[in-house]
Design a protein around this motif. Structure first.
Motif, PDB file in Angstrom:
ATOM      1  N   LEU A 176      42.600  40.242  47.934  1.00  0.00           N
ATOM      2  CA  LEU A 176      43.204  41.678  47.827  1.00  0.00           C
ATOM      3  C   LEU A 176      44.407  42.168  46.306  1.00  0.00           C
ATOM      4  O   LEU A 176      44.366  43.103  45.935  1.00  0.00           O
ATOM      5  N   ALA A 177      44.094  41.355  45.588  1.00  0.00           N
ATOM      6  CA  ALA A 177      44.496  41.252  44.283  1.00  0.00           C
ATOM      7  C   ALA A 177      44.022  42.335  43.243  1.00  0.00           C
ATOM      8  O   ALA A 177      44.505  43.088  42.694  1.00  0.00           O
ATOM      9  N   GLY A 178      42.498  42.012  43.687  1.00  0.00           N
ATOM     10  CA  GLY A 178      41.615  42.634  43.032  1.00  0.00           C
ATOM     11  C   GLY A 178      41.591  44.241  43.513  1.00  0.00           C
ATOM     12  O   GLY A 178      41.222  44.890  42.524  1.00  0.00           O
ATOM     13  N   GLU A 179      41.502  44.517  44.090  1.00  0.00           N
ATOM     14  CA  GLU A 179      42.282  45.519  44.794  1.00  0.00           C
ATOM     15  C   GLU A 179      43.423  46.777  44.505  1.00  0.00           C
ATOM     16  O   GLU A 179      43.293  47.895  44.044  1.00  0.00           O
ATOM     17  N   LEU A 180      44.264  45.756  44.997  1.00  0.00           N
ATOM     18  CA  LEU A 180      45.853  46.366  44.056  1.00  0.00           C
ATOM     19  C   LEU A 180      45.357  46.728  42.145  1.00  0.00           C
ATOM     20  O   LEU A 180      45.897  47.651  41.958  1.00  0.00           O
ATOM     21  N   LEU A 181      45.046  45.846  41.980  1.00  0.00           N
ATOM     22  CA  LEU A 181      44.596  45.754  40.362  1.00  0.00           C
ATOM     23  C   LEU A 181      43.849  47.349  39.995  1.00  0.00           C
ATOM     24  O   LEU A 181      43.523  48.176  39.624  1.00  0.00           O
ATOM     25  N   LYS A 182      42.751  47.418  40.854  1.00  0.00           N
ATOM     26  CA  LYS A 182      41.659  48.437  40.471  1.00  0.00           C
ATOM     27  C   LYS A 182      42.464  50.052  41.269  1.00  0.00           C
ATOM     28  O   LYS A 182      42.409  50.899  40.745  1.00  0.00           O
ATOM     29  N   SER A 183      43.557  49.922  41.782  1.00  0.00           N
ATOM     30  CA  SER A 183      44.282  50.851  42.895  1.00  0.00           C
ATOM     31  C   SER A 183      45.371  51.428  41.183  1.00  0.00           C
ATOM     32  O   SER A 183      45.246  52.399  41.046  1.00  0.00           O
ATOM     33  N   ALA A 184      46.142  50.157  41.056  1.00  0.00           N
ATOM     34  CA  ALA A 184      47.671  50.653  39.757  1.00  0.00           C
ATOM     35  C   ALA A 184      46.794  51.135  38.532  1.00  0.00           C
ATOM     36  O   ALA A 184      47.384  51.648  37.924  1.00  0.00           O
ATOM     37  N   ALA A 185      45.403  49.830  38.482  1.00  0.00           N
ATOM     38  CA  ALA A 185      44.287  50.884  36.796  1.00  0.00           C
ATOM     39  C   ALA A 185      43.744  51.517  36.696  1.00  0.00           C
ATOM     40  O   ALA A 185      43.879  52.207  35.795  1.00  0.00           O
ATOM     41  N   ARG A 186      43.656  52.156  38.441  1.00  0.00           N
ATOM     42  CA  ARG A 186      42.411  52.927  38.379  1.00  0.00           C
ATOM     43  C   ARG A 186      41.265  52.944  37.854  1.00  0.00           C
ATOM     44  O   ARG A 186      40.675  53.245  36.675  1.00  0.00           O
ATOM     45  N   ILE A 187      40.352  51.758  38.110  1.00  0.00           N
ATOM     46  CA  ILE A 187      39.790  50.683  37.517  1.00  0.00           C
ATOM     47  C   ILE A 187      38.624  50.871  38.556  1.00  0.00           C
ATOM     48  O   ILE A 187      38.643  50.536  39.573  1.00  0.00           O
ATOM     49  N   PRO A 188      37.419  49.980  38.300  1.00  0.00           N
ATOM     50  CA  PRO A 188      36.170  49.833  38.638  1.00  0.00           C
ATOM     51  C   PRO A 188      35.995  48.765  38.536  1.00  0.00           C
ATOM     52  O   PRO A 188      35.754  48.240  37.754  1.00  0.00           O
ATOM     53  N   LEU A 189      36.222  48.002  39.623  1.00  0.00           N
ATOM     54  CA  LEU A 189      35.922  46.332  40.097  1.00  0.00           C
ATOM     55  C   LEU A 189      35.171  46.504  41.231  1.00  0.00           C
ATOM     56  O   LEU A 189      34.808  46.865  42.269  1.00  0.00           O
ATOM     57  N   LEU A 190      34.247  45.310  40.379  1.00  0.00           N
ATOM     58  CA  LEU A 190      33.236  44.920  42.371  1.00  0.00           C
ATOM     59  C   LEU A 190      33.356  42.970  42.780  1.00  0.00           C
ATOM     60  O   LEU A 190      33.446  42.604  41.647  1.00  0.00           O
ATOM     61  N   HIS A 191      33.380  43.648  44.210  1.00  0.00           N
ATOM     62  CA  HIS A 191      34.192  42.304  44.614  1.00  0.00           C
ATOM     63  C   HIS A 191      33.114  41.422  45.046  1.00  0.00           C
ATOM     64  O   HIS A 191      32.327  42.094  45.750  1.00  0.00           O
ATOM     65  N   VAL A 192      33.138  39.909  45.276  1.00  0.00           N
ATOM     66  CA  VAL A 192      32.051  39.176  45.144  1.00  0.00           C
ATOM     67  C   VAL A 192      32.952  38.238  46.332  1.00  0.00           C
ATOM     68  O   VAL A 192      33.850  37.371  45.679  1.00  0.00           O
ATOM     69  N   PRO A 193      32.613  38.394  47.549  1.00  0.00           N
ATOM     70  CA  PRO A 193      33.655  37.242  47.891  1.00  0.00           C
ATOM     71  C   PRO A 193      32.435  35.700  48.461  1.00  0.00           C
ATOM     72  O   PRO A 193      31.398  36.135  48.114  1.00  0.00           O
ATOM     73  N   TYR A 194      33.414  35.059  48.332  1.00  0.00           N
ATOM     74  CA  TYR A 194      32.861  33.671  48.330  1.00  0.00           C
ATOM     75  C   TYR A 194      33.796  32.805  49.959  1.00  0.00           C
ATOM     76  O   TYR A 194      34.213  33.137  50.189  1.00  0.00           O
ATOM     77  N   LYS A 195      32.909  31.968  50.681  1.00  0.00           N
ATOM     78  CA  LYS A 195      33.142  31.050  50.862  1.00  0.00           C
ATOM     79  C   LYS A 195      34.501  30.311  51.187  1.00  0.00           C
ATOM     80  O   LYS A 195      35.955  30.095  51.756  1.00  0.00           O
ATOM     81  N   SER A 196      34.839  30.088  49.783  1.00  0.00           N
ATOM     82  CA  SER A 196      36.498  29.595  49.388  1.00  0.00           C
ATOM     83  C   SER A 196      36.851  29.248  48.335  1.00  0.00           C
ATOM     84  O   SER A 196      35.360  30.124  47.459  1.00  0.00           O
ATOM     85  N   SER A 197      37.840  29.525  47.451  1.00  0.00           N
ATOM     86  CA  SER A 197      37.465  29.831  46.436  1.00  0.00           C
ATOM     87  C   SER A 197      37.367  28.532  45.089  1.00  0.00           C
ATOM     88  O   SER A 197      37.076  28.912  44.544  1.00  0.00           O
ATOM     89  N   ALA A 198      36.869  27.269  45.796  1.00  0.00           N
ATOM     90  CA  ALA A 198      35.982  26.406  45.118  1.00  0.00           C
ATOM     91  C   ALA A 198      34.895  26.813  44.515  1.00  0.00           C
ATOM     92  O   ALA A 198      34.498  26.964  43.513  1.00  0.00           O
ATOM     93  N   PRO A 199      33.834  27.347  45.477  1.00  0.00           N
ATOM     94  CA  PRO A 199      32.665  28.352  44.959  1.00  0.00           C
ATOM     95  C   PRO A 199      32.280  29.401  44.068  1.00  0.00           C
ATOM     96  O   PRO A 199      31.768  29.905  42.988  1.00  0.00           O
ATOM     97  N   ALA A 200      33.644  29.465  44.361  1.00  0.00           N
ATOM     98  CA  ALA A 200      34.355  31.468  43.499  1.00  0.00           C
ATOM     99  C   ALA A 200      34.774  30.896  42.342  1.00  0.00           C
ATOM    100  O   ALA A 200      33.549  31.450  40.848  1.00  0.00           O
ATOM    101  N   LEU A 201      35.270  29.881  41.956  1.00  0.00           N
ATOM    102  CA  LEU A 201      35.720  29.399  40.499  1.00  0.00           C
ATOM    103  C   LEU A 201      34.199  29.456  40.285  1.00  0.00           C
ATOM    104  O   LEU A 201      33.936  29.106  39.034  1.00  0.00           O
ATOM    105  N   ASN A 202      33.395  28.027  40.550  1.00  0.00           N
ATOM    106  CA  ASN A 202      32.614  27.494  40.032  1.00  0.00           C
ATOM    107  C   ASN A 202      31.338  28.158  39.607  1.00  0.00           C
ATOM    108  O   ASN A 202      31.038  28.187  38.157  1.00  0.00           O
TER     109      ASN A 202
END
Length: 307
Positions: free
Chosen positions: A150-176
């Motif tokens: 949701l931090a990414g969704e908020l930035l998209k809205s506040a800055a009016r920029i396109p971003l593509l969300h890529v969800p993972y099962k937890s933060s560790a594989p996302a960071l990897n």
């Protein structure tokens, strides 16, 4: 049968369960155990940390909501469990009506980090790139409804920029995957990204809280960068089931607040990237309601959630 006042005067006379709706070993678990140890010493009874992860925190939160409101079951909940998850997923509890706020415990900032290959040396270049690149910048998260999503969704809205969300099962594989260059960016806890930033494996661009992080003191905040509406604080607090006796709430609040003001506790929290900051029960309740209103708008604009 004991009267409520008599029960409050003798409280506590047996161990207290401290529910953590997250898996063992993470930042939330470590912070809860630090608080639980001190709380048990001050109350004269063991405070047993009980991890109940699952369903994006809903399992542990519902368990706490259904417990007897006698002060012997408390919850380490926060913006992820009490606000974001209920807005994104269907849950069997009301985050306001089913809980008694006791005290805010801490807040942790997120940091926007990008892979070094992304041609954005700072936040302004990141915004410019997002507006001009043919394909949207991708950002990883620990899953739908999490704070870094949701931090990414908020930035998209506040800055009016396109971003593509890529969800993972937890933060560790996302960071990897960010480290491997499979995604472009991520809003991560400062604690886990700071070591990678020092090694040059990620490039930190902005801190999401109102204050800079001592773990990344040279990274500006979104407020400094002219985008305060994009701020995100990953806050947590202690809640009990609805209907707790005021005397027990006051006892728990006073002990927790005293613990969080101890220099050694503040130092321990700071080493994990967290700011220890107690509040009154009323302040925590108001924070919960204001955050629900804020993130409900974000979720609606992003067209995600249960509505």
């Amino acid at each position: 049968m004991a009267l409520p006042g008599a029960r409050a005067q003798s409280y506590p006379d047996r161990p207290i369960r401290f529910i953590v709706p997250f898996a063992p070993g993470g930042t939330a678990d470590v912070l809860t155990r630090a608080l639980a140890q001190k709380l048990g010493q001050r109350l004269g009874q063991p405070v047993i940390v009980e991890n109940r992860p699952g369903a994006s925190t809903a399992i542990g939160v519902k368990h706490a909501a259904m417990a007897a409101p006698d002060g012997y079951t408390i919850l380490y909940g926060g913006v992820s469990s009490q606000v974001m998850n209920p807005l994104i997923n269907r849950v069997d509890f009301d985050p306001v009506k089913d809980f008694t706020p006791i005290s805010l415990v801490n807040s942790l900032p997120l940091v926007l980090v990008v892979h070094p290959s992304l041609p954005a040396a700072d936040f302004s270049q990141f915004l410019a790139l997002a507006k001009t690149r043919a394909q949207p910048i991708t950002y990883a998260s620990a899953g739908a409804g999490t704070s870094n999503h949701l931090a990414g969704e908020l930035l998209k809205s506040a800055a009016r920029i396109p971003l593509l969300h890529v969800p993972y099962k937890s933060s560790a594989p996302a960071l990897n995957d960010l480290l491997g260059g499979h995604v472009d960016a991520m809003f991560d806890l400062v604690l886990t990204s700071a070591p990678q930033a020092r090694l040059g494996k990620v490039r930190p661009l902005a801190i999401t809280s109102a204050r800079r992080s001592p773990l990344l003191p040279d990274v500006p905040t979104l407020r400094e960068l002219g985008l305060p509406e994009g701020e995100v604080d990953v806050w947590t607090g202690v809640f009990g089931p609805a209907g707790m006796p005021p005397a027990i709430v006051a006892r728990l609040h006073d002990e927790i607040a005293a613990i969080l003001r101890l220099p050694e506790v503040q130092q321990q929290f700071a080493s994990l990237g967290a700011l220890a900051e107690p509040s009154t029960p009323e302040q925590l309740g108001e924070l919960l309601r204001s955050e629900l209103a804020k993130w409900k708008r974000v979720v609606r604009e992003a067209r995600i959630g249960t509505d």
